[in-house]
Design an enzyme around this catalytic site. Sequence first.
Site, PDB file in Angstrom:
ATOM      1  N   MET A 284       0.845  -1.188   0.000  1.00 27.33           N
ATOM      2  CA  MET A 284       0.000   0.000   0.000  1.00 27.33           C
ATOM      3  C   MET A 284       0.882   1.241   0.000  1.00 27.33           C
ATOM      4  O   MET A 284       1.528   1.569   0.994  1.00 27.33           O
ATOM      5  CB  MET A 284      -0.932  -0.026   1.205  1.00 27.33           C
ATOM      6  CG  MET A 284      -1.817  -1.269   1.239  1.00 27.33           C
ATOM      7  SD  MET A 284      -2.993  -1.308   2.612  1.00 27.33           S
ATOM      8  CE  MET A 284      -4.139  -0.011   2.111  1.00 27.33           C
TER       9      MET A 284
ATOM     10  N   GLY B 247      -1.581   5.605  -2.152  1.00 25.64           N
ATOM     11  CA  GLY B 247      -2.371   6.125  -3.256  1.00 25.64           C
ATOM     12  C   GLY B 247      -3.680   5.380  -3.420  1.00 25.64           C
ATOM     13  O   GLY B 247      -3.956   4.384  -2.748  1.00 25.64           O
ATOM     14  N   VAL B 248      -4.487   5.849  -4.373  1.00 27.87           N
ATOM     15  CA  VAL B 248      -5.818   5.274  -4.568  1.00 27.87           C
ATOM     16  C   VAL B 248      -5.758   3.869  -5.156  1.00 27.87           C
ATOM     17  O   VAL B 248      -6.543   2.992  -4.789  1.00 27.87           O
ATOM     18  CB  VAL B 248      -6.678   6.215  -5.446  1.00 27.87           C
ATOM     19  CG1 VAL B 248      -6.064   6.400  -6.836  1.00 27.87           C
ATOM     20  CG2 VAL B 248      -8.105   5.702  -5.557  1.00 27.87           C
TER      21      VAL B 248
ATOM     22  N   SER C 121      -3.462   1.339  -4.943  1.00 29.12           N
ATOM     23  CA  SER C 121      -3.101   0.256  -4.031  1.00 29.12           C
ATOM     24  C   SER C 121      -4.158   0.067  -2.951  1.00 29.12           C
ATOM     25  O   SER C 121      -4.372  -1.054  -2.474  1.00 29.12           O
ATOM     26  CB  SER C 121      -1.731   0.513  -3.403  1.00 29.12           C
ATOM     27  OG  SER C 121      -1.712   1.734  -2.683  1.00 29.12           O
TER      28      SER C 121
ATOM     29  N   CYS D 228      12.663  -0.666  -9.389  1.00 22.18           N
ATOM     30  CA  CYS D 228      12.022  -0.824  -8.081  1.00 22.18           C
ATOM     31  C   CYS D 228      11.128  -2.053  -8.071  1.00 22.18           C
ATOM     32  O   CYS D 228      11.118  -2.815  -7.093  1.00 22.18           O
ATOM     33  CB  CYS D 228      11.216   0.431  -7.739  1.00 22.18           C
ATOM     34  SG  CYS D 228      10.485   0.409  -6.095  1.00 22.18           S
TER      35      CYS D 228
ATOM     36  N   GLY E 268      -1.287  -2.345  -6.677  1.00 22.12           N
ATOM     37  CA  GLY E 268      -2.256  -1.562  -7.433  1.00 22.12           C
ATOM     38  C   GLY E 268      -1.832  -1.261  -8.852  1.00 22.12           C
ATOM     39  O   GLY E 268      -2.352  -0.323  -9.470  1.00 22.12           O
TER      40      GLY E 268
ATOM     41  N   CYS F 215      10.457   9.340  -7.940  1.00 16.13           N
ATOM     42  CA  CYS F 215       9.981   9.603  -6.582  1.00 16.13           C
ATOM     43  C   CYS F 215      11.068  10.139  -5.666  1.00 16.13           C
ATOM     44  O   CYS F 215      10.778  10.864  -4.720  1.00 16.13           O
ATOM     45  CB  CYS F 215       9.358   8.346  -5.984  1.00 16.13           C
ATOM     46  SG  CYS F 215      10.528   7.024  -5.562  1.00 16.13           S
TER      47      CYS F 215
END
Length: 369
Positions: free
Chosen positions: A7, A10-11, A13, A101, A125, A199
């Site tokens: 998680m 964000g929306v 995940s 990643c 997600g 990121c």
Amino acid sequence: MRVLAAMSGGVDSAVAAARAAEAGHDVTGVHLALSANPRSYRSGARGCCTLEDARDARRAADVIGIPFYVWDMAERFAADVVDDFVAEYARGNTPNPCLRCNEKIKFAAVLDRAVALGFDAICTGHHARLVPAGPGQLPRLARSVDMSKDQSYVLAVLTGDQLSRAMFPLGDSTKAEVRAEAADRGLAVADKPDSHDVCFIADGDTRGFLANRLGSAPGPIVDRDGAVIGSHEGSFGYTVGQRRGLRIDTPASDGRPRYVLDIEPVSNTVKVGPAEALEIVEITAVRPVWSGCTPPTGPIDDVTVQLRAHGETFPATCWLEGEALRIELHSPARGIARGQAAVLYDGDVVLGSGTIAATAAREPARSAR
């Protein structure tokens, strides 16, 4: 199954975890702490590694009603993703850190720990699908139904064994449907902006980030004939296909814009030229990964290849030559940089991928096969 839901805060995940729990799985949420100083990793919608994101993930897990933990992966992330990113640019390549990643963190370090703790699968997600390949065969990775959000490209480094322990619950939904569902479920992240860019570069200034890591390294900018027409402060600040910010002192004789054609880290030289000089039809890719299928024993003529995230696809023929993957494009592609992934598709299904190591403008000889 016992499912570990990654998680991010964000929306996507959050909804993926909720769907896995609703399907009857025993779901535990985990947020990956990827930065030793997380407040420095986000600015607006940039990144996915902040304290804010950890709190959003925890709140979503509470709404879903699942246990939640934070795993510290900062040291592993720094070594396998951030340091690799810097080293690749120093070699004159243009890496994709999201792909690295997924390969090194989410489906290697995290999956290994999850299996050791007794989990059967990892749920994420990502917008991609897993499709069955037949009895006794490993599942195959396929594109999302929402092509504008498809992430199969950055998942194409996963092996069949890793895919067999993966869950991508969002692959049959559009992003709009995911946001609407999040709102219906009472998830506060329903309207949270998508993260974008790299990121771990909070301000989006990749050149400045690399300069801080690698230092100033002045060198020449040359044209195709080798004539010096400008200078730079570090070849790592350029990528193949780049047009802006070239610092060229001498305009082209024909007045047309020039683009980065090649980066030579040993001589610290950046070569520029016209747009048509960017066209390539031959690719050599290394470290091929076959996503749930066996390596080809001969040429495959009816494939498409994607050469950058969310980029267009090209009809191609591919074959293995020793340990390298050779790809012949049926029509030229422009601005293809070393270090990016070449991902092969059969329709919407991923066949495999490799890291681009070399490109060529001329068509490969047929005898090479």
